[in-house]
Design an enzyme around this catalytic site. Structure first.
Site, PDB file in Angstrom:
ATOM      1  N   SER A 110      -9.710   1.365   2.747  1.00  0.00           N
ATOM      2  CA  SER A 110      -8.859   2.181   1.916  1.00  0.00           C
ATOM      3  C   SER A 110      -7.762   1.395   1.194  1.00  0.00           C
ATOM      4  O   SER A 110      -7.183   1.907   0.235  1.00  0.00           O
ATOM      5  CB  SER A 110      -8.190   3.265   2.781  1.00  0.00           C
ATOM      6  N   LYS A 169       0.859  -1.179   0.000  1.00  0.00           N
ATOM      7  CA  LYS A 169       0.000   0.000   0.000  1.00  0.00           C
ATOM      8  C   LYS A 169       0.900   1.236   0.000  1.00  0.00           C
ATOM      9  O   LYS A 169       1.948   1.245   0.655  1.00  0.00           O
ATOM     10  CB  LYS A 169      -0.872  -0.039   1.265  1.00  0.00           C
ATOM     11  N   SER A 182      -9.912  -1.090   6.889  1.00  0.00           N
ATOM     12  CA  SER A 182      -9.289  -0.925   5.573  1.00  0.00           C
ATOM     13  C   SER A 182      -8.501  -2.108   5.027  1.00  0.00           C
ATOM     14  O   SER A 182      -8.091  -2.076   3.879  1.00  0.00           O
ATOM     15  CB  SER A 182      -8.379   0.299   5.578  1.00  0.00           C
TER      16      SER A 182
HETATM   17  N1  GLN Z   1     -13.312   3.358   6.015  1.00  0.00           N
HETATM   18  C1  GLN Z   1     -12.771   3.822   7.253  1.00  0.00           C
HETATM   19  C2  GLN Z   1     -12.467   5.296   7.164  1.00  0.00           C
HETATM   20  O1  GLN Z   1     -12.738   5.850   6.166  1.00  0.00           O
HETATM   21  C3  GLN Z   1     -11.569   3.034   7.621  1.00  0.00           C
HETATM   22  C4  GLN Z   1     -10.320   3.488   6.983  1.00  0.00           C
HETATM   23  C5  GLN Z   1      -9.132   2.696   7.389  1.00  0.00           C
HETATM   24  O2  GLN Z   1      -9.241   1.644   8.018  1.00  0.00           O
HETATM   25  N2  GLN Z   1      -7.975   3.220   7.062  1.00  0.00           N
HETATM   26  O3  GLN Z   1     -11.981   5.885   8.077  1.00  0.00           O
END
Ligand code: GLN
Length: 485
Positions: A154, A79, A178
């Protein structure tokens, strides 16, 4: 015919060990796959020459009888939140366009030390804020099972690359789901370890009390192998745990007989997609056949989880993102009218969602509102944790859906932040309690989209989660299906 890119990492490792294939061949095949699946937008940066050089070094080690273990010579992706020496790290943001870190983060270094070949950096929502990868400043990644659908977020690129065969395994991060949610949308296995299990040194911070690094892979065994390589105490991360790292492969085949698996009532109330629910219900039943005992438990604070998470995460983000000021990292926009104008022009490079979160978080932390929002959320967080403590008095691990729906259409939720936030209802609580969670493919919808089953366990119960997941996986062929993008 099974192609090289369809193999799991451990299958590839077996062929490398027997000399049936070289790392150079596997890496070239992976690079070809990256090319062939470019339309998915999984990669933000590909390091072909670096990868081939690492592959040659691996092949040389192997010829010298000095291969380093199951990841030596295996092509992986990262990532774009992980700092990588000499490669761009953008975190999906324009503000870090052109930024090249001067060192490797600890997890990256450990993967490289294990011999893994880094192919490149993967697409993600900007600063890891999002559930669909649509908040990437470099365009969305797409779902390999259906490119009109999101891959989740994400870590969308990390999940899409594994599903598309353009990496044998990847690293992601999970602050509120994420790793698990994109794993579920893309039909791969994703593991968020216990908070503090993997060092975050050299990982760009989003919400420091929630962030955790973990693997995405084609199957449970590969997840265990990657976790093995990256887990463990790190003097460079004061939050990393000085807890011994067990052998994650040891109990993998021990089955599910005798395990007590809890079903949190609040996670099975409806409101999600009925087809997803039916698939998850069937997977739950399958555990009973495997000899597990199902028990109903309750997590009464579930209703408050989203609100609480989005207060804490935005508050911490507003503080963490203050460092992107045009002075220290990445881009600077200087209209030449003074310092304040320079900050404003530079920080205007943040995307809409990131700006929204910085404003929400700053508000939640501001004098007069702190007690009503941030302090209150911290208290609720304690209650969330207690819910889990109580539940784990009655069971060894929990089974839940990973997400209320399968992958949704690109564009469907991006205009409605609240709707997007609700996609995280089953994943955020684990982060607030610091617990490990795993998402495992458990079936496909009629439209051919994968569905994920989530396993949650007590702190440092990764061996148990992996074992329970493997028990299901070996009786069901879902994880062996490959997307054909
Ligand atoms: N979807 C969640 C957010 O937007 C989790 C994001 C993540 O785990 N980095 O914060």
């Amino acid at each position: 015919m099974t192609q090289l890119h369809d193999l799991t990492a451990h299958e590839l490792a077996g062929r490398l060990a027997k000399g049936e294939v070289s790392s150079r061949e596997a890496t070239s095949a992976t690079l070809a796959r990256v090319e062939a699946t470019q339309a998915l937008g999984a990669y933000l940066h590909v390091d072909a020459s670096g990868a081939l050089a690492a592959a040659d070094a691996s092949d040389a080690r192997r010829r010298a009888g000095a291969a380093r273990g199951p990841l030596d010579g295996v092509p992986v992706g990262l990532k774009d939140i992980f700092l990588t020496d000499g490669l761009p790290t953008t975190c999906g943001s324009k503000i870090l366009e052109g930024f090249i870190a001067p060192y490797d983060g600890t997890a990256v270094k450990r993967l490289k030390n294990a011999g893994a070949v880094v192919v490149g950096k993967l697409n993600m929502d900007e600063f890891a804020m999002g559930s669909s990868n649509e908040h990437s400043a470099y365009g969305p990644a797409r779902n390999p099972w259906d490119p009109t659908k999101v891959p989740g977020g994400s870590s969308g690129g990390s999940a899409a690359a594994v599903a598309a065969g353009s990496a044998f395994a990847t690293l992601g991060t999970d602050t509120g789901g994420s790793i698990r949610q994109p794993a579920s949308f893309c039909g791969v296995v994703g593991l968020k370890p216990t908070y503090s299990r993997v060092s975050r040194y050299g990982v760009i911070a989003f919400a420091s009390s929630l962030d955790q690094v973990g693997p995405l892979a084609k199957d449970v065994t590969d997840c265990a192998t990657v976790l093995q390589a990256v887990a463990g105490w790190d003097p460079l991360d004061s939050t990393s745990a000085d807890v011994p790292v067990p052998d994650y492969g040891k109990d993998l085949e021990a089955g599910a007989r005798g395990l007590r698996l809890g079903l949190p009532r609040e996670y099975f109330v409806g409101g999600g997609d009925p087809e997803v629910r039916a698939i998850v219900d069937a997977a739950v039943k399958a555990y009973e056949k495997l000899g597990a005992k199902l028990v109903e438990v309750s997590l009464p604070t579930t209703d408050y989880a989203i609100a609480c998470y989005y207060l804490i995460a935005t508050a911490e983000a507003s503080s963490n993102l203050a460092r992107f000021d045009g002075v220290r990292y990445g881009q600077r926009r200087d209209p030449g009218a003074g310092l304040r104008e320079m900050y404003e022009a530079t920080r205007a490079l943040f995307g809409r969602e990131v700006k929204r979160r910085i404003m929400l978080g700053t508000y939640a932390l501001s004098a007069g509102y702190y007690d009503a929002y941030y302090a209150k959320a911290q208290k609720v967080r304690t209650l969330v944790r207690r819910d889990f403590d109580r539940a784990f008095g009655a069971c060894d691990a929990l089974l839940t859906p990973t997400s209320p729906t399968a992958a949704f259409e690109l564009g469907k939720k991006v205009g409605d932040p609240l709707e997007m936030y609700l996609a995280d209802v089953f994943t955020v609580s684990a982060n607030m309690a610091g617990l490990p969670g795993l998402s495992l493919p458990c079936g496909f919808t009629h439209a051919g989209l994968p569905v994920g089953l989530q396993l949650l366990g007590p702190h440092f119960s990764e061996p148990l989660l992996l074992r329970a997941a493997r028990a299901y996986e070996r009786e069901h062929e879902w994880a062996a299906r490959r997307a054909r993008p």
